[in-house]
Design a protein around this motif. Structure first.
Motif, short mmCIF file in Angstrom:
data_model
loop_
_atom_site.label_atom_id
_atom_site.label_comp_id
_atom_site.label_asym_id
_atom_site.label_seq_id
_atom_site.Cartn_x
_atom_site.Cartn_y
_atom_site.Cartn_z
N GLY A 183 0.98 -1.32 0.03
CA GLY A 183 -0.02 -0.25 -0.10
C GLY A 183 0.69 1.35 0.36
N ASP A 184 0.28 1.95 0.70
CA ASP A 184 1.18 3.21 1.38
C ASP A 184 2.69 3.43 1.55
OD1 ASP A 184 1.52 5.84 0.63
OD2 ASP A 184 1.37 6.81 2.31
N ASN A 185 2.72 1.96 2.07
CA ASN A 185 4.26 1.89 3.31
C ASN A 185 5.15 0.80 1.92
OD1 ASN A 185 3.56 2.24 5.15
ND2 ASN A 185 2.24 0.42 5.77
N SER A 186 5.17 1.37 0.12
CA SER A 186 5.81 0.41 -0.85
C SER A 186 6.86 1.66 -0.70
CB SER A 186 4.59 0.84 -2.00
OG SER A 186 4.56 1.92 -2.10
N LYS A 187 6.78 2.55 0.30
CA LYS A 187 8.19 3.53 -0.28
C LYS A 187 8.59 3.15 1.03
CE LYS A 187 4.86 6.33 0.64
NZ LYS A 187 3.65 7.67 0.33
N VAL A 188 8.64 1.90 1.74
CA VAL A 188 9.50 1.64 2.87
C VAL A 188 10.41 0.24 2.48
CG1 VAL A 188 9.65 1.01 5.47
CG2 VAL A 188 7.85 2.66 4.89
N ARG A 189 11.33 0.28 2.85
CA ARG A 189 12.10 -0.80 2.34
C ARG A 189 12.29 -1.71 3.54
NH1 ARG A 189 16.24 -0.71 -1.38
NH2 ARG A 189 16.55 -3.09 -1.00
#
Length: 510
Positions: free
Chosen positions: A65-71
């Motif tokens: 989701g919007d956490n796709s930016k988090v490695r």
């Protein structure tokens, strides 16, 4: 439908709606083909390569989701998968019917077996074991935008969590597994995401709906012709030439069915010139039922395609050695088709209720008021028409399209959703209501035939009349009717009426 298959193989070929019904409704076991097992293993090898390389892949080395930016590190990736199942299992409301849950499980297996998910073979086999041991997770019915929720509740049981029905008892997930001789599994990279992704819930329920809708539309042709006979209709409106000059497939198949149903009828022959033309609820049966069949066949085509599609995200392409983050998990096609199906079945019930109204109204029917002698004392079938009217009105509410009601989620990352699960649940309500309306029409129409004796209808109609009379006698005076309505509804739902008819005159066409 009764199948003679002892086992159904989940293969690289297409899974049919009939196969899904056999598994979910009639408990035929399943197996994975060797070809499919090979594809699953190859895709998994590529996932392991991505993990070793720490390649940036959605849901594997990133959040979702919007956490796709988090490695996400390799050490955290497996924890992420379990967290996805737990966090997404938050459905609400009454449990989904067990045959629907089982159908979703089968579609999960089919989707994961396509070779584009990268899930481990052991995990897919664990799902197969749930199906074959008839361990059915408890899945709350409400709260899905079109994916995620149902699959998460199912997947909890794989982990030994959640709840499941086993041999008629609701148990904790770990206990259900233990009693069946199974063990919980652990999830590896991407597996949690793959288990909850895809359009499998709306597609599975949609496939069940398609199957039952086919039955309903055949029963609609039958019930309409029993009403036609009771109302002394003119069969000139069913001339085959009409389909030649207005060549919609559904219209032509309906004319074919109606003429087969009336073949050899003394009643139809006697009254073919009784009126210049009938009311539209009789005269326009080919046009209305035909349009509904065309809508059904469109929806069936969409569902069959989706059943055999890869709808995970991201998708793994073994031959190219890469992955693509896409929106194949978006269910717009399915949602739109099922909304269309709901509208078509609502219209089927709508025109049926209009025929019921004519049957019970002596000024139109030329039959005793409310289809009973001594109508001043007896209400006869007055109130079943009220029931049909209420059900038809409810269907109009359920026919509002779900697909146009998208609401943004996931902090705007998922800013357009299909609402396909809502569409699938909605059409089930319309089907149930339409089955009841059809049952009421059959009851009233068979009662109408009583007043035309000794004239006989066709072989097919008389066969159905005699079959129904073995459950429901002629109404001589008022009695409690709700049990009769339930009996006919059950005979329709279990395909017994259709089986009796088609065994006598051959299959009707859709």
């Amino acid at each position: 439908m009764r199948t003679d298959k002892k086992i159904i193989s989940i293969s690289a070929g297409d899974l049919s709606i009939e196969d899904l019904i056999s598994i979910a409704r009639h408990n035929v076991p399943i197996e994975l083909s060797k070809e499919v097992e090979g594809k699953i293993i190859q895709a998994r090898d590529l996932i392991d390569k991505f993990v070793d390389e720490q390649r940036v892949v959605y849901g594997i080395t990133t959040g979702v989701g919007d956490n796709s930016k988090v490695r996400v590190s390799k050490a955290e990736s497996r924890k992420l998968q379990k967290n996805l199942i737990r966090s997404h299992a938050c459905g609400v409301g009454a449990p989904l019917d067990m045959e629907l849950v089982k159908a979703v499980m089968v579609m999960m297996i089919k989707n994961l077996s396509s070779g584009y998910s990268g899930i481990r073979l052991e995990t897919v086999q664990a799902l197969v074991k749930l199906v074959n041991h008839n361990i059915v997770p408890k899945v709350p019915r409400d709260g899905s935008l079109g994916y995620l929720s149902y699959q998460a509740h199912i997947s909890l049981v794989l982990l030994g969590e959640g709840e499941a029905y086993y041999k008629g008892e609701l148990l904790k997930g770990d206990i259900a597994l233990k009693r069946a001789g199974l063990k919980p599994i652990s999830l590896y990279e991407k597996e949690g995401l793959s288990l909850i992704n895809g359009t499998v819930d709306m597609t599975a329920i949609g496939a069940i709906a398609i199957y039952d809708a086919i039955n309903v539309l055949k029963i609609a042709d039958l019930a309409s012709m029993v009403s036609f006979e009771a109302l002394k209709g003119t069969n000139l409106a069913f001339d085959v030439r009409l389909g030649d000059v207005k060549p919609h497939p559904g219209l032509k198949s309906t004319i074919y069915n109606l003429n087969r149903l009336l073949s050899g009828s003394e009643i139809a022959e006697k009254f073919k010139n009784h009126r210049t033309q009938d009311a539209l609820s009789i005269r326009a049966i080919p046009q209305v039922h035909g349009a509904c069949k065309d809508a059904l066949n469109y929806a069936k085509q969409v569902i069959e395609r989706e059943m055999n599609s890869a709808t995970d995200n991201p998708l793994i392409f073994v031959s190219e050695g890469d992955s693509v983050s896409s929106a194949n998990c978006h269910g717009e096609s399915v949602a739109m088709a099922l909304d269309f199906l709901a509208i078509s079945l609502s219209e089927t019930a709508n025109i049926s209720e209009r025929r019921i109204f004519r049957l019970v109204s002596s000024q139109y029917s030329e039959l005793p008021p409310f289809l009973v002698e001594n109508s001043g004392v007896n209400s006869g079938y007055m109130i079943p028409q009220y029931v049909a009217a209420a059900l038809v009105s409810d269907n109009k509410l359920y026919s509002h399209p779900a697909v146009v009601d998208s609401i943004p989620t996931a902090a705007g990352q998922e800013d357009h959703v299909s609402m396909g699960t809502s569409a699938s649940l909605k059409v089930l309500k319309v089907i149930a209501n339409t089955q009841r309306v059809m049952g009421i029409e059959l009851m009233c129409a068979c009662q109408g035939l009583e007043f035309l004796r000794p004239l006989r209808s066709s072989t097919g109609i008389e066969t159905v009349y005699n079959f129904l009379r073995s459950y429901i006698p002629k109404l001589e005076e008022d009695k409690v009717l709700y049990d009769d309505i339930k009996k006919v509804e059950t005979l329709i739902k279990t395909e017994k009426v259709l089986d009796i008819l088609e065994n006598k005159i051959g299959q009707l066409v859709i």
